[in-house]
Design a protein around this motif. Structure first.
Motif, PDB file in Angstrom:
ATOM      1  N   MET A   1      53.268  30.161  55.472  1.00  0.00           N
ATOM      2  CA  MET A   1      54.067  30.984  56.056  1.00  0.00           C
ATOM      3  C   MET A   1      54.982  31.407  54.398  1.00  0.00           C
ATOM      4  O   MET A   1      54.850  30.531  53.963  1.00  0.00           O
ATOM      5  N   THR A   2      55.399  33.097  55.364  1.00  0.00           N
ATOM      6  CA  THR A   2      55.960  33.333  53.757  1.00  0.00           C
ATOM      7  C   THR A   2      57.294  33.448  53.570  1.00  0.00           C
ATOM      8  O   THR A   2      57.927  33.498  54.880  1.00  0.00           O
ATOM      9  N   HIS A   3      57.669  32.960  52.697  1.00  0.00           N
ATOM     10  CA  HIS A   3      59.109  32.570  52.054  1.00  0.00           C
ATOM     11  C   HIS A   3      60.039  34.136  51.203  1.00  0.00           C
ATOM     12  O   HIS A   3      59.153  34.414  50.466  1.00  0.00           O
ATOM     13  N   PRO A   4      61.631  34.138  51.806  1.00  0.00           N
ATOM     14  CA  PRO A   4      61.905  35.302  50.733  1.00  0.00           C
ATOM     15  C   PRO A   4      61.259  34.721  49.346  1.00  0.00           C
ATOM     16  O   PRO A   4      62.296  33.333  49.698  1.00  0.00           O
ATOM     17  N   PRO A   5      61.480  35.487  48.454  1.00  0.00           N
ATOM     18  CA  PRO A   5      61.317  35.243  46.412  1.00  0.00           C
ATOM     19  C   PRO A   5      62.772  34.746  46.409  1.00  0.00           C
ATOM     20  O   PRO A   5      64.334  35.373  46.114  1.00  0.00           O
ATOM     21  N   LEU A   6      63.212  33.572  45.677  1.00  0.00           N
ATOM     22  CA  LEU A   6      64.387  33.184  45.159  1.00  0.00           C
ATOM     23  C   LEU A   6      64.213  33.322  43.840  1.00  0.00           C
ATOM     24  O   LEU A   6      62.631  33.429  42.766  1.00  0.00           O
ATOM     25  N   ARG A   7      65.181  33.317  42.662  1.00  0.00           N
ATOM     26  CA  ARG A   7      65.211  32.840  41.273  1.00  0.00           C
ATOM     27  C   ARG A   7      64.119  32.335  40.887  1.00  0.00           C
ATOM     28  O   ARG A   7      64.230  31.066  41.004  1.00  0.00           O
ATOM     29  N   ALA A   8      63.111  32.748  39.868  1.00  0.00           N
ATOM     30  CA  ALA A   8      62.206  31.609  39.134  1.00  0.00           C
ATOM     31  C   ALA A   8      62.971  30.697  39.145  1.00  0.00           C
ATOM     32  O   ALA A   8      62.034  29.726  38.646  1.00  0.00           O
ATOM     33  N   VAL A   9      63.937  30.599  38.378  1.00  0.00           N
ATOM     34  CA  VAL A   9      64.509  29.226  37.348  1.00  0.00           C
ATOM     35  C   VAL A   9      64.756  28.593  37.989  1.00  0.00           C
ATOM     36  O   VAL A   9      64.965  27.013  38.485  1.00  0.00           O
ATOM     37  N   LEU A  10      64.818  28.913  39.504  1.00  0.00           N
ATOM     38  CA  LEU A  10      65.158  27.442  40.684  1.00  0.00           C
ATOM     39  C   LEU A  10      64.066  26.824  41.051  1.00  0.00           C
ATOM     40  O   LEU A  10      64.472  25.285  40.771  1.00  0.00           O
ATOM     41  N   GLU A  11      63.145  27.096  40.450  1.00  0.00           N
ATOM     42  CA  GLU A  11      61.969  25.850  40.084  1.00  0.00           C
ATOM     43  C   GLU A  11      61.553  24.945  39.362  1.00  0.00           C
ATOM     44  O   GLU A  11      61.362  23.684  39.189  1.00  0.00           O
ATOM     45  N   THR A  12      63.183  24.798  37.927  1.00  0.00           N
ATOM     46  CA  THR A  12      62.632  24.476  37.050  1.00  0.00           C
ATOM     47  C   THR A  12      63.974  23.968  36.651  1.00  0.00           C
ATOM     48  O   THR A  12      64.569  23.153  35.768  1.00  0.00           O
ATOM     49  N   VAL A  13      65.056  23.709  37.775  1.00  0.00           N
ATOM     50  CA  VAL A  13      66.492  23.420  37.952  1.00  0.00           C
ATOM     51  C   VAL A  13      66.089  21.940  38.622  1.00  0.00           C
ATOM     52  O   VAL A  13      65.986  21.862  39.435  1.00  0.00           O
ATOM     53  N   ALA A  14      66.449  21.195  38.580  1.00  0.00           N
ATOM     54  CA  ALA A  14      66.884  19.641  38.848  1.00  0.00           C
ATOM     55  C   ALA A  14      67.050  19.377  39.403  1.00  0.00           C
ATOM     56  O   ALA A  14      69.210  19.761  38.855  1.00  0.00           O
ATOM     57  N   PRO A  15      67.438  19.397  41.074  1.00  0.00           N
ATOM     58  CA  PRO A  15      69.385  19.155  41.517  1.00  0.00           C
ATOM     59  C   PRO A  15      70.374  18.246  40.662  1.00  0.00           C
ATOM     60  O   PRO A  15      69.452  17.212  40.521  1.00  0.00           O
ATOM     61  N   TYR A  16      71.532  18.349  41.277  1.00  0.00           N
ATOM     62  CA  TYR A  16      72.138  16.617  40.627  1.00  0.00           C
ATOM     63  C   TYR A  16      72.181  15.949  42.108  1.00  0.00           C
ATOM     64  O   TYR A  16      71.994  16.236  43.189  1.00  0.00           O
ATOM     65  N   LYS A  17      71.429  14.619  41.548  1.00  0.00           N
ATOM     66  CA  LYS A  17      71.742  13.127  41.887  1.00  0.00           C
ATOM     67  C   LYS A  17      72.561  12.122  41.766  1.00  0.00           C
ATOM     68  O   LYS A  17      72.349  11.781  40.389  1.00  0.00           O
ATOM     69  N   PRO A  18      73.329  11.772  42.531  1.00  0.00           N
ATOM     70  CA  PRO A  18      73.723  10.500  41.822  1.00  0.00           C
ATOM     71  C   PRO A  18      73.242   9.359  42.053  1.00  0.00           C
ATOM     72  O   PRO A  18      72.051   9.685  42.613  1.00  0.00           O
ATOM     73  N   SER A  19      74.114   8.651  41.177  1.00  0.00           N
ATOM     74  CA  SER A  19      73.608   7.304  41.691  1.00  0.00           C
ATOM     75  C   SER A  19      72.788   7.064  42.921  1.00  0.00           C
ATOM     76  O   SER A  19      73.253   6.562  43.922  1.00  0.00           O
ATOM     77  N   ASP A  20      71.886   5.959  42.836  1.00  0.00           N
ATOM     78  CA  ASP A  20      71.795   5.280  44.660  1.00  0.00           C
ATOM     79  C   ASP A  20      72.664   4.525  44.685  1.00  0.00           C
ATOM     80  O   ASP A  20      73.017   3.763  44.232  1.00  0.00           O
ATOM     81  N   GLY A  21      72.544   4.448  46.198  1.00  0.00           N
ATOM     82  CA  GLY A  21      72.866   3.931  46.644  1.00  0.00           C
ATOM     83  C   GLY A  21      72.576   2.921  47.769  1.00  0.00           C
ATOM     84  O   GLY A  21      72.070   3.617  48.279  1.00  0.00           O
ATOM     85  N   VAL A  22      73.805   2.401  48.477  1.00  0.00           N
ATOM     86  CA  VAL A  22      73.591   2.345  50.229  1.00  0.00           C
ATOM     87  C   VAL A  22      74.410   2.839  50.918  1.00  0.00           C
ATOM     88  O   VAL A  22      75.877   2.909  50.743  1.00  0.00           O
TER      89      VAL A  22
END
Length: 367
Positions: A1-22
């Protein structure tokens, strides 16, 4: 499936992840990972939130007029020196975007606030990370890294995640060494928790340095993390440009009213800060007595030098019902919470160092 291209930098940026919780409230760990205030809002703030809620069918004041007037009175500056945003991180994002000419660089210490690299990358600004010296900003080394491409220097003071503060006189000298064409942002998200000689704010220096801006937040000492409100003080021309770059209606009406109410209750709120500072000293003293290495924090959290054990200790705390913020390979940041929450953390820390655990771990204690 073809997806619209987004900025290449988004492949290198880690999403913000809060500490694991319950997610189950009954089993939720003690919240010592996000540097929040452990105190519930004061009644006057709750009443302001309820009153503002009756008008949420209307857009908020885009200029945050009442809040800016209250901040101007509190800091003794003119209103044209203040910009308000949806948390100080939103203002930081605007700063990075505002300096993002082709080839622009931003200099900041590392490790520091983990969002700086993401904001720089998304704005197309090259990050220049300067290692800390003894977990404190190395301002001399930062000066050496400033070039004609440097458009922004960020000083997180106190530094997140290490909690260390910059000497005010050293900061003054540093500002004198930065070219006037380079913007300096002093991120004072934790300023209210600073004690002793380092307690001087950079705010008074703004009058003599048009390239200086100082950021504050209502999320920490004022206990409004859930409403996302922060502000910036700087030169009127810089503030005017940042206001143009900000999204309209970014600070909602409930947040604006709550922040004004919090300023009116500042004395009571800062007494709560004093309680947190006292609790910070109690927890740090207990850790030092147990043999941990803990820098002298001037924020509402403590930093544990754990190196390669950081991730394992973060998981250990989670298994003992305490959420902390682990930085793999470096250390662990522990927020100061209620005495009960802090005691639970201290018990987990003691269990980590216990002789019964160490043979099972199969390694020497490196805490």
């Amino acid at each position: 499936m073809t997806h619209p291209p987004l900025r290449a930098v988004l492949e290198t940026v880690a999403p913000y992840k809060p500490s694991d919780g319950v997610h189950d409230p009954a089993a939720r760990p003690r919240p010592l990972s996000a540097n929040e205030s452990p105190h519930t809002p004061l009644p006057g703030i709750v009443e302001a939130i309820a009153a503002a809620g009756a008008g949420v069918n209307r857009y908020p004041d885009p200029g945050c007029g009442e809040l800016i007037r209250a901040l101007a009175r509190a800091h003794g500056v003119t209103e044209d020196r203040i910009a308000v945003g949806a948390g100080s991180v939103a203002l930081l994002q605007t700063l990075f975007q505002a300096v993002a000419d082709p080839g622009a660089q931003a200099v900041y210490a590392w490790p520091s606030f983990e969002v700086y690299p993401t904001l720089a990358a998304l704005a197309g600004v090259e990050s220049v990370q300067v290692p800390l010296a003894g977990e404190t900003h190395d301002l001399a080394a930062m000066t050496d890294r400033i070039t004609d491409r440097t458009r922004l220097v960020v000083v997180c003071n106190p530094n997140n995640p290490t909690g260390t503060a910059v000497d005010p006189e050293e900061l003054r000298k540093f500002l004198g060494s930065v070219p006037p064409t380079c913007l300096v942002a002093v991120d004072e998200a934790y300023h209210e928790y600073v004690r002793g000689p380092a307690a001087a704010s950079a705010l008074p220096l703004c009058a003599g340095h048009p390239n200086l801006v100082v950021l504050r937040t209502f999320s920490k000492a004022y206990g409004l993390a859930g409403l996302r409100t922060g502000y910036l003080v700087g030169d009127p021309r810089v503030v005017e440009g940042l206001r143009k770059a900000a999204l309209p209606y970014a600070v909602n009406s409930v947040a604006q009213r709550a922040a004004v109410a919090a300023l009116g209750l500042e004395d009571r709120l800062l007494r709560r800060v004093d309680e947190t500072v006292a609790e910070r000293a109690r927890v740090r003293d207990a850790l030092l007595r147990a043999g941990w290495e803990v820098p002298d924090s001037q924020a509402n959290f403590l930093w544990l030098r754990l190196g390669e054990d950081a991730a394992a200790f973060g998981a250990w705390c989670a298994s003992h019902g305490v959420a902390v913020r682990a930085f793999p390979g470096t250390g662990v940041r522990v927020s100061i919470g209620s005495a009960e929450d802090d005691d639970r953390f201290l018990a987990a820390a003691d269990a980590w160092r216990s002789p019964e655990r160490m043979p099972r771990a199969g390694r020497e204690d490196r805490a």
